[in-house]
Scaffold this motif. Sequence first.
Motif, PDB file in Angstrom:
ATOM      1  N   THR A   2     -17.247   6.454   6.971  1.00 27.48           N
ATOM      2  CA  THR A   2     -18.669   6.737   6.948  1.00 27.48           C
ATOM      3  C   THR A   2     -19.189   6.721   5.522  1.00 27.48           C
ATOM      4  O   THR A   2     -18.619   7.343   4.641  1.00 27.48           O
ATOM      5  CB  THR A   2     -18.944   8.115   7.570  1.00 27.48           C
ATOM      6  OG1 THR A   2     -18.411   8.145   8.876  1.00 27.48           O
ATOM      7  CG2 THR A   2     -20.411   8.399   7.619  1.00 27.48           C
ATOM      8  N   GLU A   3     -20.287   6.004   5.318  1.00 29.62           N
ATOM      9  CA  GLU A   3     -20.910   5.978   4.000  1.00 29.62           C
ATOM     10  C   GLU A   3     -21.739   7.232   3.807  1.00 29.62           C
ATOM     11  O   GLU A   3     -22.291   7.777   4.754  1.00 29.62           O
ATOM     12  CB  GLU A   3     -21.813   4.760   3.869  1.00 29.62           C
ATOM     13  CG  GLU A   3     -21.053   3.461   3.776  1.00 29.62           C
ATOM     14  CD  GLU A   3     -21.999   2.307   3.484  1.00 29.62           C
ATOM     15  OE1 GLU A   3     -22.875   2.462   2.612  1.00 29.62           O
ATOM     16  OE2 GLU A   3     -21.845   1.283   4.137  1.00 29.62           O
ATOM     17  N   LYS A   4     -21.845   7.663   2.572  1.00 28.82           N
ATOM     18  CA  LYS A   4     -22.620   8.851   2.241  1.00 28.82           C
ATOM     19  C   LYS A   4     -23.686   8.497   1.224  1.00 28.82           C
ATOM     20  O   LYS A   4     -23.474   7.666   0.354  1.00 28.82           O
ATOM     21  CB  LYS A   4     -21.709   9.948   1.697  1.00 28.82           C
ATOM     22  CG  LYS A   4     -20.706  10.415   2.729  1.00 28.82           C
ATOM     23  CD  LYS A   4     -19.793  11.474   2.197  1.00 28.82           C
ATOM     24  CE  LYS A   4     -18.795  11.884   3.263  1.00 28.82           C
ATOM     25  NZ  LYS A   4     -17.843  12.856   2.754  1.00 28.82           N
ATOM     26  N   ASP A   5     -24.828   9.145   1.356  1.00 27.21           N
ATOM     27  CA  ASP A   5     -25.960   8.917   0.463  1.00 27.21           C
ATOM     28  C   ASP A   5     -26.132  10.154  -0.419  1.00 27.21           C
ATOM     29  O   ASP A   5     -26.328  11.259   0.088  1.00 27.21           O
ATOM     30  CB  ASP A   5     -27.217   8.670   1.290  1.00 27.21           C
ATOM     31  CG  ASP A   5     -28.438   8.375   0.440  1.00 27.21           C
ATOM     32  OD1 ASP A   5     -28.313   8.303  -0.798  1.00 27.21           O
ATOM     33  OD2 ASP A   5     -29.514   8.209   1.024  1.00 27.21           O
ATOM     34  N   CYS A  26     -24.753  15.703   0.089  1.00 31.02           N
ATOM     35  CA  CYS A  26     -24.927  14.327   0.534  1.00 31.02           C
ATOM     36  C   CYS A  26     -25.348  14.291   1.994  1.00 31.02           C
ATOM     37  O   CYS A  26     -25.210  15.258   2.728  1.00 31.02           O
ATOM     38  CB  CYS A  26     -23.653  13.525   0.339  1.00 31.02           C
ATOM     39  SG  CYS A  26     -22.294  14.030   1.388  1.00 31.02           S
ATOM     40  N   TRP A  28     -24.746  11.956   5.460  1.00 29.84           N
ATOM     41  CA  TRP A  28     -23.863  10.958   6.044  1.00 29.84           C
ATOM     42  C   TRP A  28     -24.715   9.904   6.736  1.00 29.84           C
ATOM     43  O   TRP A  28     -25.479  10.209   7.637  1.00 29.84           O
ATOM     44  CB  TRP A  28     -22.937  11.579   7.062  1.00 29.84           C
ATOM     45  CG  TRP A  28     -22.063  12.657   6.549  1.00 29.84           C
ATOM     46  CD1 TRP A  28     -22.140  13.316   5.356  1.00 29.84           C
ATOM     47  CD2 TRP A  28     -20.955  13.236   7.228  1.00 29.84           C
ATOM     48  NE1 TRP A  28     -21.167  14.257   5.264  1.00 29.84           N
ATOM     49  CE2 TRP A  28     -20.421  14.228   6.403  1.00 29.84           C
ATOM     50  CE3 TRP A  28     -20.376  13.019   8.463  1.00 29.84           C
ATOM     51  CZ2 TRP A  28     -19.331  14.983   6.767  1.00 29.84           C
ATOM     52  CZ3 TRP A  28     -19.295  13.771   8.828  1.00 29.84           C
ATOM     53  CH2 TRP A  28     -18.763  14.741   7.985  1.00 29.84           C
ATOM     54  N   LYS A  29     -24.589   8.675   6.315  1.00 37.04           N
ATOM     55  CA  LYS A  29     -25.361   7.594   6.919  1.00 37.04           C
ATOM     56  C   LYS A  29     -24.868   7.358   8.343  1.00 37.04           C
ATOM     57  O   LYS A  29     -23.670   7.339   8.602  1.00 37.04           O
ATOM     58  CB  LYS A  29     -25.231   6.318   6.101  1.00 37.04           C
ATOM     59  CG  LYS A  29     -25.898   6.413   4.748  1.00 37.04           C
ATOM     60  CD  LYS A  29     -25.816   5.107   4.011  1.00 37.04           C
ATOM     61  CE  LYS A  29     -26.521   5.194   2.682  1.00 37.04           C
ATOM     62  NZ  LYS A  29     -26.454   3.933   1.949  1.00 37.04           N
ATOM     63  N   ASN A  30     -25.796   7.201   9.281  1.00 36.57           N
ATOM     64  CA  ASN A  30     -25.536   6.896  10.690  1.00 36.57           C
ATOM     65  C   ASN A  30     -24.813   8.004  11.437  1.00 36.57           C
ATOM     66  O   ASN A  30     -24.269   7.778  12.501  1.00 36.57           O
ATOM     67  CB  ASN A  30     -24.754   5.588  10.842  1.00 36.57           C
ATOM     68  CG  ASN A  30     -25.482   4.418  10.243  1.00 36.57           C
ATOM     69  OD1 ASN A  30     -26.700   4.348  10.307  1.00 36.57           O
ATOM     70  ND2 ASN A  30     -24.743   3.512   9.646  1.00 36.57           N
ATOM     71  N   TYR A  32     -26.165  11.578  11.162  1.00 40.53           N
ATOM     72  CA  TYR A  32     -27.136  12.669  11.286  1.00 40.53           C
ATOM     73  C   TYR A  32     -26.570  14.015  10.843  1.00 40.53           C
ATOM     74  O   TYR A  32     -26.875  15.050  11.409  1.00 40.53           O
ATOM     75  CB  TYR A  32     -27.680  12.758  12.714  1.00 40.53           C
ATOM     76  CG  TYR A  32     -28.214  11.433  13.196  1.00 40.53           C
ATOM     77  CD1 TYR A  32     -29.386  10.903  12.660  1.00 40.53           C
ATOM     78  CD2 TYR A  32     -27.545  10.696  14.155  1.00 40.53           C
ATOM     79  CE1 TYR A  32     -29.873   9.681  13.079  1.00 40.53           C
ATOM     80  CE2 TYR A  32     -28.020   9.469  14.576  1.00 40.53           C
ATOM     81  CZ  TYR A  32     -29.184   8.963  14.039  1.00 40.53           C
ATOM     82  OH  TYR A  32     -29.657   7.750  14.446  1.00 40.53           O
TER      83      TYR A  32
END
Length: 61
Positions: A2-5, A26, A28-30, A32
């Motif tokens: 999982t990518e993080k923003d 951060c 977590w992308k996709n 929630y």
Amino acid sequence: MTEKDYALYGTKVLNLKTQEIGLLICIWKNKYYATCVDKQGKRYNIELDNIRGFEDDFEEF
């Protein structure tokens, strides 16, 4: 994986479950979810629906 923003790193948030202020680490992308840290320095993961941005309500004179 999982990518993080990390764009909102350090933003004050209010945990709506515990009514405590924490810092956002951060999102977590996709997924929630967000990773936050509380006042004691403990990390926790929480759904985005259970936090909101927090600003101090101090007025400048």
